[in-house]
Motif scaffolding. Structure first.
Motif, mmCIF file in Angstrom:
data_model
loop_
_atom_site.group_PDB
_atom_site.id
_atom_site.type_symbol
_atom_site.label_atom_id
_atom_site.label_comp_id
_atom_site.label_asym_id
_atom_site.label_seq_id
_atom_site.Cartn_x
_atom_site.Cartn_y
_atom_site.Cartn_z
ATOM 1 N N CYS A 254 -4.993 2.057 -3.839
ATOM 2 C CA CYS A 254 -3.733 3.405 -3.838
ATOM 3 C C CYS A 254 -2.812 3.203 -4.847
ATOM 4 C CB CYS A 254 -3.451 3.279 -2.549
ATOM 5 S SG CYS A 254 -2.467 1.920 -1.711
ATOM 6 N N ALA B 10 -4.828 0.974 6.723
ATOM 7 C CA ALA B 10 -5.021 1.507 8.032
ATOM 8 C C ALA B 10 -6.480 0.578 8.723
ATOM 9 C CB ALA B 10 -5.777 2.865 7.890
ATOM 10 N N HIS C 79 0.847 -1.276 0.131
ATOM 11 C CA HIS C 79 -0.025 -0.057 0.068
ATOM 12 C C HIS C 79 0.742 1.119 0.099
ATOM 13 C CE1 HIS C 79 -3.747 -1.843 1.277
ATOM 14 N NE2 HIS C 79 -2.792 -2.827 1.974
ATOM 15 N N ARG C 80 0.221 2.221 -0.384
ATOM 16 C CA ARG C 80 0.849 3.646 -0.237
ATOM 17 C C ARG C 80 0.489 4.042 1.345
ATOM 18 N NH1 ARG C 80 -0.394 7.768 -5.160
ATOM 19 N NH2 ARG C 80 0.181 6.610 -6.601
ATOM 20 N N GLY C 81 1.735 4.714 1.861
ATOM 21 C CA GLY C 81 1.328 5.462 3.092
ATOM 22 C C GLY C 81 -0.158 6.125 3.136
ATOM 23 N N GLY C 82 -0.915 6.052 4.018
ATOM 24 C CA GLY C 82 -2.043 6.751 4.092
ATOM 25 C C GLY C 82 -3.539 5.882 3.563
ATOM 26 N N CYS C 83 -2.916 4.765 2.928
ATOM 27 C CA CYS C 83 -4.064 4.191 2.249
ATOM 28 C C CYS C 83 -5.309 3.677 3.290
ATOM 29 C CB CYS C 83 -3.675 2.961 1.650
ATOM 30 S SG CYS C 83 -4.947 1.894 0.673
ATOM 31 N N TRP C 84 -6.587 3.953 3.059
ATOM 32 C CA TRP C 84 -7.735 3.476 4.102
ATOM 33 C C TRP C 84 -7.626 2.100 4.079
ATOM 34 C CZ3 TRP C 84 -11.519 0.409 2.492
ATOM 35 C CH2 TRP C 84 -11.446 0.077 1.116
#
Length: 63
Positions: free
Chosen positions: A53, A26, A18-23
């Motif tokens: 993402c 999280a 994932h990219r950082g900040g992907c829901w």
């Protein structure tokens, strides 16, 4: 760009990138940041990239 790996329920198998900040990452709560080199290595070993993402596109790799 921050890249994350998401682990499976046993926290041993890598399930997704994932990219950082992907829901989606999280939501799982089972992730940790990795370096660009580790992310590229994971893609070479057929770890799927998140379809939401698309970290593979950001890394310049299209699966």
């Amino acid at each position: 760009m921050a890249v994350l790996v998401q682990y499976g329920p046993n926290r041993r198998n890598v399930d997704w990138l994932h990219r950082g900040g992907c829901w989606a990452a999280a939501k799982s709560g089972r992730w940790r940041p990795v370096t660009r080199e580790q992310a590229l290595d994971a893609l070479r070993h057929d770890v799927p990239a998140c379809t939401h993402c698309q970290p593979d596109t950001e890394l310049g790799v299209l699966q």
